[in-house]
Design an enzyme around this catalytic site. Structure first.
Site, PDB file in Angstrom:
ATOM      1  N   LYS A  13      -0.970   5.964   6.714  1.00 31.67           N
ATOM      2  CA  LYS A  13       0.170   5.395   7.448  1.00 31.67           C
ATOM      3  C   LYS A  13       1.349   6.370   7.449  1.00 31.67           C
ATOM      4  O   LYS A  13       1.941   6.651   8.493  1.00 31.67           O
ATOM      5  CB  LYS A  13       0.621   4.061   6.820  1.00 31.67           C
ATOM      6  CG  LYS A  13      -0.458   3.011   6.745  1.00 31.67           C
ATOM      7  CD  LYS A  13       0.051   1.716   6.105  1.00 31.67           C
ATOM      8  CE  LYS A  13       0.450   1.825   4.654  1.00 31.67           C
ATOM      9  NZ  LYS A  13      -0.676   2.098   3.723  1.00 31.67           N
ATOM     10  N   ARG A  88       3.922  -6.847   4.330  1.00 23.63           N
ATOM     11  CA  ARG A  88       2.726  -6.700   3.509  1.00 23.63           C
ATOM     12  C   ARG A  88       2.237  -8.045   2.987  1.00 23.63           C
ATOM     13  O   ARG A  88       1.256  -8.108   2.237  1.00 23.63           O
ATOM     14  CB  ARG A  88       3.084  -5.809   2.323  1.00 23.63           C
ATOM     15  CG  ARG A  88       2.053  -4.779   1.994  1.00 23.63           C
ATOM     16  CD  ARG A  88       2.562  -4.011   0.817  1.00 23.63           C
ATOM     17  NE  ARG A  88       3.276  -2.855   1.261  1.00 23.63           N
ATOM     18  CZ  ARG A  88       2.895  -1.613   0.979  1.00 23.63           C
ATOM     19  NH1 ARG A  88       1.834  -1.391   0.244  1.00 23.63           N
ATOM     20  NH2 ARG A  88       3.587  -0.600   1.412  1.00 23.63           N
ATOM     21  N   ARG A 123      -4.612  12.825  -3.587  1.00 29.12           N
ATOM     22  CA  ARG A 123      -3.233  12.984  -3.091  1.00 29.12           C
ATOM     23  C   ARG A 123      -2.332  13.580  -4.175  1.00 29.12           C
ATOM     24  O   ARG A 123      -2.375  13.182  -5.325  1.00 29.12           O
ATOM     25  CB  ARG A 123      -2.667  11.631  -2.653  1.00 29.12           C
ATOM     26  CG  ARG A 123      -1.212  11.762  -2.222  1.00 29.12           C
ATOM     27  CD  ARG A 123      -0.703  10.590  -1.459  1.00 29.12           C
ATOM     28  NE  ARG A 123      -0.716   9.356  -2.230  1.00 29.12           N
ATOM     29  CZ  ARG A 123      -0.390   8.173  -1.731  1.00 29.12           C
ATOM     30  NH1 ARG A 123      -0.058   8.063  -0.463  1.00 29.12           N
ATOM     31  NH2 ARG A 123      -0.438   7.096  -2.472  1.00 29.12           N
ATOM     32  N   ARG A 155       1.227  10.510  -7.941  1.00 31.85           N
ATOM     33  CA  ARG A 155       2.074   9.324  -7.942  1.00 31.85           C
ATOM     34  C   ARG A 155       1.588   8.389  -9.052  1.00 31.85           C
ATOM     35  O   ARG A 155       0.389   8.264  -9.257  1.00 31.85           O
ATOM     36  CB  ARG A 155       1.947   8.624  -6.568  1.00 31.85           C
ATOM     37  CG  ARG A 155       3.264   8.532  -5.826  1.00 31.85           C
ATOM     38  CD  ARG A 155       3.084   8.099  -4.405  1.00 31.85           C
ATOM     39  NE  ARG A 155       2.708   6.695  -4.278  1.00 31.85           N
ATOM     40  CZ  ARG A 155       2.562   6.073  -3.104  1.00 31.85           C
ATOM     41  NH1 ARG A 155       2.765   6.738  -1.970  1.00 31.85           N
ATOM     42  NH2 ARG A 155       2.214   4.808  -3.046  1.00 31.85           N
TER      43      ARG A 155
HETATM   44  P1  AP5 Z   1      -0.769   8.785   3.197  1.00 28.30           P
HETATM   45  O1  AP5 Z   1      -0.277   9.165   4.546  1.00 28.30           O
HETATM   46  O2  AP5 Z   1       0.112   9.073   2.016  1.00 28.30           O
HETATM   47  O3  AP5 Z   1      -1.258   7.263   3.190  1.00 28.30           O
HETATM   48  P2  AP5 Z   1      -0.431   5.898   3.179  1.00 28.30           P
HETATM   49  O4  AP5 Z   1      -1.182   4.940   4.013  1.00 28.30           O
HETATM   50  O5  AP5 Z   1       0.990   6.164   3.513  1.00 28.30           O
HETATM   51  O6  AP5 Z   1      -0.635   5.521   1.667  1.00 28.30           O
HETATM   52  P3  AP5 Z   1       0.388   4.902   0.603  1.00 28.30           P
HETATM   53  O7  AP5 Z   1      -0.248   5.055  -0.744  1.00 28.30           O
HETATM   54  O8  AP5 Z   1       1.761   5.460   0.804  1.00 28.30           O
HETATM   55  O9  AP5 Z   1       0.352   3.404   0.988  1.00 28.30           O
HETATM   56  P4  AP5 Z   1       0.739   2.238   0.149  1.00 28.30           P
HETATM   57  O10 AP5 Z   1       0.876   1.214   1.194  1.00 28.30           O
HETATM   58  O11 AP5 Z   1      -0.129   1.898  -0.968  1.00 28.30           O
HETATM   59  O12 AP5 Z   1       2.076   2.726  -0.617  1.00 28.30           O
HETATM   60  P5  AP5 Z   1       3.625   2.591  -0.311  1.00 28.30           P
HETATM   61  O13 AP5 Z   1       4.304   3.827  -0.674  1.00 28.30           O
HETATM   62  O14 AP5 Z   1       3.828   2.050   1.056  1.00 28.30           O
HETATM   63  O15 AP5 Z   1      -2.192   9.515   3.008  1.00 28.30           O
HETATM   64  C1  AP5 Z   1      -2.938   9.381   1.802  1.00 28.30           C
HETATM   65  C2  AP5 Z   1      -3.541  10.734   1.420  1.00 28.30           C
HETATM   66  O16 AP5 Z   1      -4.542  11.103   2.381  1.00 28.30           O
HETATM   67  C3  AP5 Z   1      -2.557  11.906   1.405  1.00 28.30           C
HETATM   68  O17 AP5 Z   1      -2.946  12.793   0.397  1.00 28.30           O
HETATM   69  C4  AP5 Z   1      -2.717  12.575   2.780  1.00 28.30           C
HETATM   70  O18 AP5 Z   1      -2.421  13.951   2.695  1.00 28.30           O
HETATM   71  C5  AP5 Z   1      -4.190  12.310   3.099  1.00 28.30           C
HETATM   72  N1  AP5 Z   1      -4.490  12.007   4.490  1.00 28.30           N
HETATM   73  C6  AP5 Z   1      -3.725  11.247   5.317  1.00 28.30           C
HETATM   74  N2  AP5 Z   1      -4.345  11.069   6.512  1.00 28.30           N
HETATM   75  C7  AP5 Z   1      -5.528  11.719   6.414  1.00 28.30           C
HETATM   76  C8  AP5 Z   1      -6.642  11.868   7.316  1.00 28.30           C
HETATM   77  N3  AP5 Z   1      -6.625  11.295   8.524  1.00 28.30           N
HETATM   78  N4  AP5 Z   1      -7.722  12.583   6.889  1.00 28.30           N
HETATM   79  C9  AP5 Z   1      -7.737  13.143   5.648  1.00 28.30           C
HETATM   80  N5  AP5 Z   1      -6.713  13.053   4.769  1.00 28.30           N
HETATM   81  C10 AP5 Z   1      -5.624  12.325   5.129  1.00 28.30           C
HETATM   82  O19 AP5 Z   1       4.027   1.436  -1.326  1.00 28.30           O
HETATM   83  C11 AP5 Z   1       3.987   1.698  -2.711  1.00 28.30           C
HETATM   84  C12 AP5 Z   1       4.335   0.444  -3.491  1.00 28.30           C
HETATM   85  O20 AP5 Z   1       5.661   0.007  -3.126  1.00 28.30           O
HETATM   86  C13 AP5 Z   1       3.452  -0.786  -3.248  1.00 28.30           C
HETATM   87  O21 AP5 Z   1       2.277  -0.759  -4.019  1.00 28.30           O
HETATM   88  C14 AP5 Z   1       4.411  -1.908  -3.660  1.00 28.30           C
HETATM   89  O22 AP5 Z   1       4.515  -1.993  -5.048  1.00 28.30           O
HETATM   90  C15 AP5 Z   1       5.743  -1.417  -3.132  1.00 28.30           C
HETATM   91  N6  AP5 Z   1       5.982  -1.885  -1.755  1.00 28.30           N
HETATM   92  C16 AP5 Z   1       6.090  -1.105  -0.642  1.00 28.30           C
HETATM   93  N7  AP5 Z   1       6.274  -1.871   0.453  1.00 28.30           N
HETATM   94  C17 AP5 Z   1       6.283  -3.162   0.027  1.00 28.30           C
HETATM   95  C18 AP5 Z   1       6.397  -4.408   0.689  1.00 28.30           C
HETATM   96  N8  AP5 Z   1       6.538  -4.492   2.021  1.00 28.30           N
HETATM   97  N9  AP5 Z   1       6.358  -5.537  -0.073  1.00 28.30           N
HETATM   98  C19 AP5 Z   1       6.203  -5.469  -1.406  1.00 28.30           C
HETATM   99  N10 AP5 Z   1       6.069  -4.334  -2.111  1.00 28.30           N
HETATM  100  C20 AP5 Z   1       6.112  -3.169  -1.390  1.00 28.30           C
HETATM  101 MG    MG Z   2       2.827   5.985   2.474  1.00 26.78          MG
END
Ligand code: AP5
Ligand code: MG
Length: 209
Positions: A13, A88, A123, A155
């Site tokens: 994402k 989410r 990652r 992370r």
């Molecule tokens: P990346 O682009 O980083 O993936 P992502 O979908 O952004 O993954 P996240 O881990 O950021 O998602 P998440 O939803 O768990 O975490 P968030 O920070 O939002 O890509 C992943 C890896 O793959 C990277 O190494 C990249 O280089 C590689 N890659 C990307 N695309 C690729 C491809 N097509 N092919 C090959 N490689 C690729 O949230 C973290 C925490 O915050 C949550 O767990 C929660 O505790 C809290 N939080 C955030 N939002 C909320 C909410 N709305 N409500 C409640 N808690 C929340």
């Molecule tokens: Mg992300």
């Protein structure tokens, strides 16, 4: 243009949102990034959020909604935004409706649990710039060859036990949003296993850009 990027952890994402942000001239709002920034600044919210995030659990809905509203109301978001990782939960999606925030399209990145675990274990985040890299041979982008290993960090929630919790939380609380938005005819389904440049092109075509 107001978009939601929905999908499991590590589905790409954030990687795709950064390209779409430039392409469409709209702001990426990642609630995960905002929460990590609050943790780093040791704000009251950050201290509270850290307790949930490090283990892979969701931060309570009211806290995330309040944080999001602060950002949506800024002038930078006037021409539109990508909500990366929000909503989410069903209550978060309902809170958007209650706030009269109308979403134009919801892009869902689907991916198998096995590929998610593989992606997240590869990652790494650049300690100073926050740039996201992937060490897996099939992941991208790869870190530059001359970058020292100690500049890249894992992370906290990419540890194996936290990944398992995030997957469980995703299936229980976030995946139901796919049906929620399908019913409202807003869903654009993408296969997150494809390379990110292919996914960006699919979004451009689907949104007529
Ligand atoms: P990346 O682009 O980083 O993936 P992502 O979908 O952004 O993954 P996240 O881990 O950021 O998602 P998440 O939803 O768990 O975490 P968030 O920070 O939002 O890509 C992943 C890896 O793959 C990277 O190494 C990249 O280089 C590689 N890659 C990307 N695309 C690729 C491809 N097509 N092919 C090959 N490689 C690729 O949230 C973290 C925490 O915050 C949550 O767990 C929660 O505790 C809290 N939080 C955030 N939002 C909320 C909410 N709305 N409500 C409640 N808690 C929340
Ligand atoms: Mg992300």
């Amino acid at each position: 243009m107001k978009l939601v990027f929905l999908g499991p952890p590590g589905a790409g994402k954030g990687t795709v949102a950064q390209v779409v942000e430039k392409d469409f001239g709209i702001m990426q709002i990642s609630t995960g990034e905002l929460l990590r920034a609050a943790i780093q600044c040791e704000t009251e919210l950050g201290i509270h959020a850290k307790y949930y995030m490090d283990d892979g659990n969701l931060v309570p809905d009211d806290l995330v909604m309040a944080l999001l509203k602060q950002h949506i109301d800024t002038s930078e978001c006037k021409s539109g935004y990508i909500l990366d990782g929000f909503p989410r939960t069903i209550p978060q999606a309902e809170a958007l409706i209650d706030a009269e925030i109308q979403i134009d399209r919801v892009v869902n990145f689907s991916m198998t649990d096995a590929l998610i675990i593989h992606r997240l274990s590869g990652r790494r985040i650049h300690r100073e710039t926050g740039r996201v890299y992937n060490l897996n041979p099939d992941g991208h982008p790869h870190p530059p060859a001359d970058l020292e290993d100690n500049m890249l960090v894992l992370r906290k929630d990419d540890r194996p036990d936290a990944i398992q919790t995030r997957l469980k939380v995703y299936h229980e609380q976030t995946e139901p949003l796919v049906g929620f938005y399908q019913k409202r005819n807003l869903l654009l389904q993408l296969d997150g296993a494809k390379p990110s440049d292919v996914l960006c092109e699919e979004i451009r075509v689907a949104l007529g850009h």
